[in-house]
Design an enzyme around this catalytic site. Structure first.
Site, PDB file in Angstrom:
ATOM      1  N   CYS A 294       2.922  10.086 -11.001  1.00  0.00           N
ATOM      2  CA  CYS A 294       4.312  10.133 -11.466  1.00  0.00           C
ATOM      3  C   CYS A 294       4.818  11.560 -11.615  1.00  0.00           C
ATOM      4  O   CYS A 294       6.017  11.789 -11.762  1.00  0.00           O
ATOM      5  CB  CYS A 294       4.441   9.400 -12.794  1.00  0.00           C
ATOM      6  SG  CYS A 294       3.926   7.697 -12.698  1.00  0.00           S
TER       7      CYS A 294
ATOM      8  N   HIS B 125      10.274  11.980 -17.212  1.00  0.00           N
ATOM      9  CA  HIS B 125       9.802  10.863 -16.393  1.00  0.00           C
ATOM     10  C   HIS B 125      10.141   9.553 -17.091  1.00  0.00           C
ATOM     11  O   HIS B 125       9.997   9.427 -18.310  1.00  0.00           O
ATOM     12  CB  HIS B 125       8.286  11.001 -16.185  1.00  0.00           C
ATOM     13  CG  HIS B 125       7.665   9.805 -15.546  1.00  0.00           C
ATOM     14  ND1 HIS B 125       8.207   9.183 -14.444  1.00  0.00           N
ATOM     15  CD2 HIS B 125       6.540   9.100 -15.861  1.00  0.00           C
ATOM     16  CE1 HIS B 125       7.436   8.158 -14.100  1.00  0.00           C
ATOM     17  NE2 HIS B 125       6.432   8.085 -14.949  1.00  0.00           N
TER      18      HIS B 125
ATOM     19  N   ASN C  77       9.751   2.008 -14.055  1.00  0.00           N
ATOM     20  CA  ASN C  77       9.042   3.263 -13.788  1.00  0.00           C
ATOM     21  C   ASN C  77       8.748   3.327 -12.289  1.00  0.00           C
ATOM     22  O   ASN C  77       7.931   2.559 -11.786  1.00  0.00           O
ATOM     23  CB  ASN C  77       7.753   3.263 -14.633  1.00  0.00           C
ATOM     24  CG  ASN C  77       6.855   4.444 -14.357  1.00  0.00           C
ATOM     25  OD1 ASN C  77       7.039   5.183 -13.396  1.00  0.00           O
ATOM     26  ND2 ASN C  77       5.851   4.607 -15.199  1.00  0.00           N
TER      27      ASN C  77
END
Ligand code: UT7
Length: 340
Positions: free
Chosen positions: A125, A261, A292
């Site tokens: 990520c 994030h 996500n």
């Protein structure tokens, strides 16, 4: 022996020249996810903030390369450039289903670069901010003129539909920026790192060779020890956010936006509290509708903030990405334009 090696002119400034995204059409609600896991819309919203996410069409449609190309075309339009003006393509992804050739070479071809340098970066990520750091320094050093940076994922392919510890969190999509030279500083220094001692917290299991040799076992999926990742993210990231701001010489209260994030709304709430960010700093919340999307999450979150008027082109934003590795990266940037 005494030959002198030439280097490009002194360092120059880099900036984000344009931003584009690809959001798959198919919206997947929490209720749909809960058809296959023992959970509820209420639990998912209260623990993660997520209301829905998007899943790409079934493989091989709307592939990693398709989504990356679509986002890249939007980013080029926003920057007022053609593919032929891109000399380097960097794709951040952990879900490209081929180990070779790299996705970036296909994207470079599809957008008509005519042979740009092309590389993929896998940093989970954190991938987009890793790739942005590389791109910015290539431009600053004169090794590249215009770099296309894409974050793209098909998390729906790598999370087991019946695994309630991961399935509700992740979504699919792509976001791209063009990085190029600029009179003003548009991208600050990168702060990045990793902690491989915690690599098990987000992992693939088993590996593909093991699976090929023992086809009776489950195919490889992503496994996440959510609580360990939550703790690490919520309690370490504020330190790195401060380092990013310090290195850029920007006071936290002078930021227009914070784009962490999009892993969990609760993690971001903790970080914001620890940073004591004033209300004048807009905080990205794209996770609510997007889930996500791993390496795609930062550019998708930036796009939502620009599209909805939370911030404007030219606003100062602190980007901070974190995830598998466990790794993190971030920088302060001036927000780029979107395509009209
Ligand atoms: O993008 C890469 C980085 N990833 C992240 O940053 C993710 C970080 N982790 C998280 O966001 C959170 O850990 C999760 C959202 C994944 C989970 O939330 P949590 O508050 O940490 O839940 P938990 O795993 O501690 O579980 C709490 C309870 C447990 O039940 P008991 O033992 O308290 O009775 C679980 O069994 O919730 C249960 N549970 C669920 N219940 C309904 C776990 N998953 C679910 C579920 N639905 N999907």
């Amino acid at each position: 022996m005494g030959a002198q090696i030439a280097v490009p002119a002194p360092l120059r400034n880099s900036a984000l020249l344009g931003l584009g995204v690809h959001r798959p059409e198919r919206i997947v609600t929490n209720d749909e996810i809960c058809e296959q896991i023992d959970s509820s819309d209420e639990w998912i919203q209260s623990r993660s903030g997520i209301k829905e996410r998007r899943f790409a069409k079934q493989h091989p449609e709307e592939s990693v390369v398709d989504m990356a190309t679509s986002a890249a075309e939007q980013a080029l339009a926003a920057a007022g450039l053609t593919g032929a003006q891109i000399d380097t393509v960097v794709v951040a992804t952990s879900t490209y289903p081929f180990q070779t050739p790299q996705a970036a070479a296909l994207v470079a071809d599809r957008i008509g670069t005519g042979g740009a340098a092309a590389l993929d970066i896998a940093a989970g990520c954190a991938g987009f901010c890793y790739a942005l750091g590389v791109a910015s320094d290539l431009v600053r050093a004169g090794s590249a003129e215009h770099v296309l940076v894409v974050g793209v994922e098909r998390m729906s392919d790598t999370t087991e539909p019946t695994d309630r510890s991961v399935r509700f969190i992740f979504g699919d999509g792509a976001g791209a920026v063009v990085v190029g030279p600029s009179d003003e500083v548009g991208i600050g220094p990168t702060v990045w790192g990793s902690d491989g001692s915690q690599a098990n917290a987000i992992r693939q299991e088993p590996d593909w060779v093991d699976f090929a040799n023992n086809p009776d076992q489950k195919r490889p999926w992503i496994i996440m020890e959510g609580t360990a990742v939550f703790r690490w993210a919520a309690f370490e990231m504020s330190k790195y956010a401060r380092q990013i701001a310090d290195k850029a010489g920007v006071a936290l209260e002078d930021l227009d936006a914070f784009v962490p994030h999009q892993a969990n709304l609760r993690i971001n709430d903790v970080i914001v509290k620890q940073l004591e960010l004033p209300e004048t700093v807009a905080v990205a919340d794209d996770i609510i509708e997007t889930g996500n999307t791993s390496a795609a999450s930062i550019p998708l979150a930036m796009e939502k903030m620009l599209r909805t008027g939370q911030v404007e082109t030219g606003s100062t934003a602190l980007l901070l990405a974190f995830g598998a590795g466990l790794s993190y990266a971030g920088q302060v940037v001036k927000m780029p334009p979107l395509a009209k």
